[in-house]
Design an enzyme around this catalytic site. Sequence first.
Site, short mmCIF file in Angstrom:
data_model
loop_
_atom_site.label_atom_id
_atom_site.label_comp_id
_atom_site.label_asym_id
_atom_site.label_seq_id
_atom_site.Cartn_x
_atom_site.Cartn_y
_atom_site.Cartn_z
NE ARG A 155 -2.13 1.24 3.61
CZ ARG A 155 -2.18 0.59 4.78
NH1 ARG A 155 -2.99 -0.44 4.95
NH2 ARG A 155 -1.43 0.97 5.79
CE1 TYR A 210 -15.51 15.48 -14.29
CE2 TYR A 210 -14.87 14.95 -12.05
CZ TYR A 210 -15.30 14.55 -13.30
OH TYR A 210 -15.50 13.21 -13.54
CG ASP A 226 -9.30 19.34 -12.42
OD1 ASP A 226 -8.51 18.97 -13.31
OD2 ASP A 226 -10.39 18.78 -12.20
CE LYS A 250 -11.41 12.40 -17.71
NZ LYS A 250 -11.82 13.56 -16.94
#
Length: 386
Positions: free
Chosen positions: A55, A108, A180, A205
């Site tokens: 992790r 967003y 962002d 993206k």
Amino acid sequence: MTPKAKPETIAVAAGRMSAEHFGTVNTPVYRTSTILHPSYASLKAEAQSRYSYGRCGTPTTESFEQAVAELEGAARTVSVPSGLAAITTAILAVVSAGDHILVTDNVYGPTRRFCNHALKRLGVETTYFDPLVGAGIEALFQPNTKVVFCESPGSLTFEVSDVPAFAEVAHRHGAVVMMDNTWATPLYFPALARGVDYSIQAATKYIGGHSDVMIGTISVGEEHAKALTSFVRDAGLFASPDDCFLALRGLRTMPVRLARHWGNGLTLARWMAQRPEVARVLHPALETDPGHALWKRDFTGACGLFGVVLKPVSETKLAAFFDALKHFGLGYSWGGYESLIIPAQFVRTAQHFAAEGPVIRIHAGLEDAGDLIADLTNAFVNMEAA
Ligand SMILES: *Cc1c(COP(=O)(O)O)cnc(C)c1O
């Protein structure tokens, strides 16, 4: 002394660990939970070892994060399971109950939902601001304002914000700026160099670039590295090794892909702008766009994503347009190699967005621009006939 490498070179070279992996060009996928220690002493000293537990990262994670950090000019990049997780993680790493944050009105949509629901429940208040407010954002500051969260150009309506002006005001008030920066990527908007403290990528993206991975990154300078890393550890967040591998493979070719997305996007935007069905095109790289001057000042390129405001048209005709398209997929997300299109739906509470008719969002993929234009031409014919 060698000069600082250009982004194209960084994208190819950064994060590679061939010498530690038998000369392989790419760092392999390390799937693991447990990392074994050779001795009792080594186990006891676990906190000092480079890799301690799945992790907490493996060489696969490290290669990806290192490559993004170099592109961003960041001291530290952390990867998380999605772009939205990068946004929520960055905010949660900084705010406490009783704090206030400023969020751009063209953020967003899911970011807005997070602020209105989870953050509100945790006692953090959000004020939405006009993306064009510039230095006037100072009037919205409260003594407990901790974060300015911006996105430029913003989702679906593509207004360009004066991010350096936000940074100047925020820093004077002891607040941080989060951005962002998925649209421009660090290649076309070097966020940290423009005053942003937390540069966020939906790496799903353009970094991934092939519509096959969901992942997000947060990149920060030295002063925020420790706090961010420890929050991510405490929250148990990490991106899977397979996803890091895919995202890093995508990143290697991002500069060449982006250049073509930019070209195709601009070609389609210019073509759309002269169509009789179109009221206006929302693309800051167009000379006629209201955000063009700021875009030119702060950005070094544009991606393939832009908006189109149609003249008023019936739902039936709009459906006929969408359904005729063959090269544009109807689906969410963007940044992959393929062209996409959606009807845009958005909420504005600070500044009304006056649209003449329906707004659509186009992602120009890597196809031949002439084929895409022929497809759109046919769709407009179909619209007219419906
Ligand atoms: C898609 C998107 C996100 C979210 O990324 P996911 O990986 O889908 O969670 C965040 N910001 C912007 C601007 C986006 O377009």
